[in-house]
Write a protein that holds these residues in place. Structure first.
Motif, PDB file in Angstrom:
ATOM      1  N   LEU A  75       1.190  -1.504   0.014  1.00  0.00           N
ATOM      2  CA  LEU A  75       0.240   0.216   0.216  1.00  0.00           C
ATOM      3  C   LEU A  75       0.238   1.334  -0.428  1.00  0.00           C
ATOM      4  CD1 LEU A  75      -2.895  -0.348   2.325  1.00  0.00           C
ATOM      5  CD2 LEU A  75      -2.953  -0.523  -0.009  1.00  0.00           C
ATOM      6  N   ASN A  76       2.135   1.098   0.705  1.00  0.00           N
ATOM      7  CA  ASN A  76       2.778   2.237   0.823  1.00  0.00           C
ATOM      8  C   ASN A  76       4.226   1.893   0.474  1.00  0.00           C
ATOM      9  OD1 ASN A  76       3.941   0.509   2.528  1.00  0.00           O
ATOM     10  ND2 ASN A  76       3.660   1.402   3.952  1.00  0.00           N
ATOM     11  N   GLY A  77       3.654   1.372  -0.499  1.00  0.00           N
ATOM     12  CA  GLY A  77       5.185   1.633  -2.081  1.00  0.00           C
ATOM     13  C   GLY A  77       5.776  -0.257  -2.185  1.00  0.00           C
ATOM     14  N   LEU A  90      11.092   0.303  -0.851  1.00  0.00           N
ATOM     15  CA  LEU A  90      10.776   2.167  -1.664  1.00  0.00           C
ATOM     16  C   LEU A  90       9.693   2.802  -1.008  1.00  0.00           C
ATOM     17  CD1 LEU A  90      12.009   3.950  -3.611  1.00  0.00           C
ATOM     18  CD2 LEU A  90      11.099   2.568  -5.066  1.00  0.00           C
ATOM     19  N   PRO A  91       9.646   3.201  -0.418  1.00  0.00           N
ATOM     20  CA  PRO A  91       8.483   3.764   0.588  1.00  0.00           C
ATOM     21  C   PRO A  91       8.072   4.945  -1.020  1.00  0.00           C
ATOM     22  CG  PRO A  91      10.285   4.521   2.243  1.00  0.00           C
ATOM     23  CD  PRO A  91      10.628   3.939   0.468  1.00  0.00           C
ATOM     24  N   ASP A 130      16.072   1.000   3.154  1.00  0.00           N
ATOM     25  CA  ASP A 130      15.394   1.881   2.910  1.00  0.00           C
ATOM     26  C   ASP A 130      16.052   2.533   1.453  1.00  0.00           C
ATOM     27  OD1 ASP A 130      13.085   1.354   4.445  1.00  0.00           O
ATOM     28  OD2 ASP A 130      13.986   2.723   5.965  1.00  0.00           O
ATOM     29  N   VAL A 131      15.572   2.172   0.707  1.00  0.00           N
ATOM     30  CA  VAL A 131      16.380   2.890  -0.732  1.00  0.00           C
ATOM     31  C   VAL A 131      15.503   4.326  -1.402  1.00  0.00           C
ATOM     32  CG1 VAL A 131      17.616   1.202  -0.922  1.00  0.00           C
ATOM     33  CG2 VAL A 131      14.712   1.523  -2.432  1.00  0.00           C
ATOM     34  N   THR A 132      15.896   4.522  -2.149  1.00  0.00           N
ATOM     35  CA  THR A 132      15.571   6.181  -2.887  1.00  0.00           C
ATOM     36  C   THR A 132      15.423   6.130  -4.256  1.00  0.00           C
ATOM     37  OG1 THR A 132      14.743   8.578  -2.368  1.00  0.00           O
ATOM     38  CG2 THR A 132      17.123   7.489  -2.166  1.00  0.00           C
ATOM     39  N   THR A 133      14.332   6.681  -4.302  1.00  0.00           N
ATOM     40  CA  THR A 133      14.819   6.980  -6.462  1.00  0.00           C
ATOM     41  C   THR A 133      15.438   8.442  -6.453  1.00  0.00           C
ATOM     42  OG1 THR A 133      12.485   6.615  -6.879  1.00  0.00           O
ATOM     43  CG2 THR A 133      13.621   4.756  -7.257  1.00  0.00           C
TER      44      THR A 133
END
Lengths: 231, 235
Positions: A75-77, A90-91, A130-133
């Motif tokens: 639902l959130n990522g 990945l949020p 945790d990762v980010t784009t």
């Protein structure tokens, strides 16, 4: 007094005595009385006192740019496979910049099986990743092919300031992205893609031989029948 | 009747011919082959990787899972039933306990390192061959470990202390003691010791000394096999 018992640039095995006396080494070594022993299979470099790993799976580190695959949509990522023992989260906020209404279908951004170039923002002691784009160049990878290499050979594939991978890019005309976790994305003409794969596999095999850049350069020149500029 | 000469002409403290190779299974994270006489063992290591079922996960450190398996055609000609049995389950467990003291899995919480040991051919000393192969495979997989593990079976046939019993000696018509041991060659510790038969205290001391010597030889073979794996012929 330090006395190294092993030749420089040779391979050490677990338990082997590296040095006598109060020497220090960065890497996996431990002290046993007067001896410094290796705690892994690795390549010993006496000049800069390091024990480099030669094999092993990827372990996530903060700040690494990796290529990962979407294995679940929440639902959130998204949950991503990082080519290691641990999956990454990945949020939603880190994945897309626009506003997303509650309950929207997240597969419109990243669907199952998509490959994403992302950056690790945090790793906890329990290895929750945790990762980010968000960041320069981070994106979904479309087209091309993914190959997997030994994660410890990635620095050699990239080369100093990206010289090695730059050389392959120029010679083959492919777009190449190397993830720190050992996954590499290659996109170009099919024959050129194959050549790039071949070259990368060659680097992986011969990474600890001196004069690597030269041998790769001549290999590429032979294959493409063009001169390759080594910058 | 006394046991004066070994059937294959070996000295009493001599092992069968040994062969070791590392990196035999390309898709595995680490792998090795170990042969002693007619006993051969393949070991493949996968991981550290995600562990399921989740109740097995340890949040403090990674766990080690070993699986020992004799292939159906590996024994005397009598088909070994595939799948686990009581014996293989026990050997899997003692193998795991023999290997665990050298491994440091603190860096890999909630994960597992899987070791698969397959024996295509067996003629006595299979658990020791399995342990020797597995320790090389673990090193090849790049895990943090304090030492390699070497293993050999020693024992007593009639009144002679022997190293590396073969199947004819195991089934010798008289008093036979079979004592497989695993030794950490550098740290000089014993991580496996089982015994079938009986032995006096003095003889045990002597026979362990012999095992120690044999393990030194095995260690050298393991070491050169590991180093050979990463040597590149200059093109």
């Amino acid at each position: 007094m330090t006395k190294f018992l092993i030749e420089n640039k040779s391979i050490v095995v677990p338990g082997e005595v590296i040095a006598e006396g109060n020497s220090e080494i960065s890497g996996d070594a431990y002290r046993d009385g007067d001896n410094l022993r290796s705690a892994r299979l690795g390549l010993l470099n006496i000049e800069n006192k390091t024990l480099l790993p030669l094999s092993g799976r990827y372990v996530p580190y903060r700040g690494d740019v990796i290529i990962s695959k979407v294995i679940d949509v929440n639902l959130n990522g998204w949950r991503l496979d990082t080519n290691s023992a641990y999956s990454a989260m990945l949020p939603l906020k880190e994945g897309v910049s626009e506003f997303v209404t509650r309950g929207a279908d997240l597969t419109q951004f990243y669907a199952l099986g998509d490959y994403i170039l992302c950056k690790i923002t945090n790793v906890t002691s329990q290895k929750l990743v945790d990762v980010t784009t968000r960041g320069p160049g981070l994106k979904k990878l479309t087209g091309g092919r993914i190959i997997s290499v030994n994660t410890h050979k990635v620095p050699r594939i990239i080369g100093k300031q990206g010289t090695m991978v730059g050389m392959i890019k120029e010679a083959t005309g492919c777009r190449i992205i190397v993830g720190q976790n050992g996954l590499i994305w290659i996109d170009g003409q099919p024959e050129q893609e194959l050549l790039a794969v071949q070259t990368i596999k060659k680097i992986e095999r011969e990474s600890h031989v001196s004069g690597l850049t030269e041998s790769i350069k001549s290999f590429l020149e032979k294959e493409t029948k063009n001169t390759v500029v080594d910058r | 009747m006394t046991y004066t000469k070994r059937a294959d002409g070996r000295r009493f403290d001599e092992m069968r011919p040994i062969e070791a190779k590392v990196g035999v299974i390309k898709r595995a994270d680490g792998s090795a082959f170990f042969r002693i006489g007619n006993t051969s063992a393949y070991a493949a290591v996968y991981g550290p990787r995600n562990l399921h079922p989740r109740f097995l996960q340890d949040p403090q450190k990674g766990i080690l899972r070993c699986n020992y398996n004799m292939m159906p055609f590996s024994g005397t000609g009598e088909r070994v039933k595939p799948g686990g049995n009581r014996r293989s389950k026990e050997i899997s467990l003692v193998t795991q306990m023999a290997l665990l003291p050298v491994l440091n899995l603190d860096e890999y919480p909630n994960s597992v390192v899987d070791v698969f040991i397959e024996l295509p051919q067996t003629e006595a000393g299979s658990r020791c061959a399995g342990i020797c192969a597995a320790s090389m495979a673990l090193a090849d997989a790049g895990l943090i470990m304090n030492d390699l593990v070497t293993a050999i079976s020693v024992g007593k046939v009639d009144d002679k202390l022997v190293v590396d019993l073969d199947s004819s000696e195991e089934s010798y018509d008289g008093i036979v003691t079979d004592l497989p041991v695993a030794i950490l060659p550098n740290l000089n510790k014993i991580t496996l010791m089982q015994m079938d038969g009986q032995i006096t205290k003095e003889e045990l001391r002597k026979v362990l000394k012999m095992a120690q010597e044999a393990c030194k030889t095995i260690y050298e073979i393991q070491k050169s096999a590991l180093k050979e794996r990463y040597v590149i012929e200059d093109a």
